[in-house]
Design a protein around this motif. Sequence first.
Motif, PDB file in Angstrom:
ATOM      1  N   THR A  40      50.351  40.157  44.878  1.00 43.68           N
ATOM      2  CA  THR A  40      49.952  38.698  45.061  1.00 43.68           C
ATOM      3  C   THR A  40      50.643  37.754  44.351  1.00 43.68           C
ATOM      4  O   THR A  40      51.169  38.303  43.135  1.00 43.68           O
ATOM      5  N   ARG A  41      50.545  36.538  44.538  1.00 40.64           N
ATOM      6  CA  ARG A  41      51.303  35.485  43.778  1.00 40.64           C
ATOM      7  C   ARG A  41      50.549  35.568  42.618  1.00 40.64           C
ATOM      8  O   ARG A  41      49.385  35.681  42.601  1.00 40.64           O
ATOM      9  N   PRO A  42      51.260  34.904  41.309  1.00 41.95           N
ATOM     10  CA  PRO A  42      50.467  35.043  40.195  1.00 41.95           C
ATOM     11  C   PRO A  42      49.280  33.798  40.224  1.00 41.95           C
ATOM     12  O   PRO A  42      49.559  32.779  40.900  1.00 41.95           O
ATOM     13  N   GLU A  43      47.833  34.333  39.977  1.00 38.86           N
ATOM     14  CA  GLU A  43      47.075  33.378  40.045  1.00 38.86           C
ATOM     15  C   GLU A  43      46.247  33.152  38.749  1.00 38.86           C
ATOM     16  O   GLU A  43      46.202  34.005  37.715  1.00 38.86           O
ATOM     17  N   LYS A  44      46.045  31.813  38.262  1.00 38.84           N
ATOM     18  CA  LYS A  44      45.404  31.515  36.951  1.00 38.84           C
ATOM     19  C   LYS A  44      44.168  31.665  36.902  1.00 38.84           C
ATOM     20  O   LYS A  44      43.575  31.608  37.784  1.00 38.84           O
ATOM     21  N   ILE A  45      43.786  32.653  35.806  1.00 34.36           N
ATOM     22  CA  ILE A  45      42.444  32.944  35.556  1.00 34.36           C
ATOM     23  C   ILE A  45      41.699  32.115  34.564  1.00 34.36           C
ATOM     24  O   ILE A  45      41.774  32.351  33.468  1.00 34.36           O
ATOM     25  N   VAL A  46      41.212  31.088  35.235  1.00 29.18           N
ATOM     26  CA  VAL A  46      40.411  29.862  34.275  1.00 29.18           C
ATOM     27  C   VAL A  46      39.255  30.332  33.721  1.00 29.18           C
ATOM     28  O   VAL A  46      38.877  29.578  32.598  1.00 29.18           O
ATOM     29  N   ALA A  62      33.285  50.581  37.286  1.00 28.47           N
ATOM     30  CA  ALA A  62      34.150  50.080  37.956  1.00 28.47           C
ATOM     31  C   ALA A  62      34.270  48.399  37.612  1.00 28.47           C
ATOM     32  O   ALA A  62      35.247  47.880  38.052  1.00 28.47           O
ATOM     33  N   SER A  63      33.499  47.922  36.652  1.00 30.51           N
ATOM     34  CA  SER A  63      33.781  46.712  35.818  1.00 30.51           C
ATOM     35  C   SER A  63      34.784  46.632  35.014  1.00 30.51           C
ATOM     36  O   SER A  63      35.316  47.752  34.550  1.00 30.51           O
ATOM     37  N   LEU A  64      35.587  45.693  34.648  1.00 29.10           N
ATOM     38  CA  LEU A  64      36.564  45.634  33.703  1.00 29.10           C
ATOM     39  C   LEU A  64      35.749  44.690  32.568  1.00 29.10           C
ATOM     40  O   LEU A  64      34.977  43.853  32.672  1.00 29.10           O
ATOM     41  N   HIS A  99      39.520  38.760  38.870  1.00 28.48           N
ATOM     42  CA  HIS A  99      39.433  37.203  39.273  1.00 28.48           C
ATOM     43  C   HIS A  99      38.507  36.176  38.579  1.00 28.48           C
ATOM     44  O   HIS A  99      39.043  35.173  38.402  1.00 28.48           O
ATOM     45  N   THR A 100      37.404  36.500  38.067  1.00 26.61           N
ATOM     46  CA  THR A 100      36.201  35.836  37.380  1.00 26.61           C
ATOM     47  C   THR A 100      35.830  36.628  36.431  1.00 26.61           C
ATOM     48  O   THR A 100      35.591  37.820  36.372  1.00 26.61           O
TER      49      THR A 100
END
Length: 176
Positions: A40-46, A62-64, A99-100
């Motif tokens: 994917t394109r880079p996504e900012k992780i706010v 399977a969580s991070l 992602h979040t």
Amino acid sequence: PPGSAKAKWQEFDRSMSDMENRENCGFYGVWSSDNGETWTRPEKIVTLRSQTPHGPILMRDASLLQFGRRFEDNIKQMFTPKYRDHTTIMVERSTDGGHTWTTLCDGIADSTGENDRYKHYFHEPHVAELPNGELYALIRADYAKDVLMRQTRSLDRGKTWDPITPTMLSGLPPHL
């Protein structure tokens, strides 16, 4: 010294407005759903508020899990020494592939008070999930006269942690 990489970076940092720093600096991620063939394109992780050079670990569920150094809201703290204070180690978790993120522990106590005596003290934290589910972490202590790594552990999947204490292990950085 003038012309050094550090001086050039500081000059560049001073040239950016606070708004530009907030918009462009921070944490980014890229994802692949085809084993790395495309990304994917880079996504900012706010929602990610901590940093570690090792990145998060993949837990058995399977969580991070991110065991990292917390940076406050002012993004310049990452780049400009005058914004630095003591270092807080915190823990975050993602259940959607990064992602979040949600905060599990906003700060781990330091049993010796070293972190309050020295600015920018804890570095390069790393954590491992042990077979019994315990989380064990090591941290490099900058400016430590004893050159020993620091340790902590969690018995409840990262919500609470033992106070950070010195180990008998010298060296840096930790890799678990």
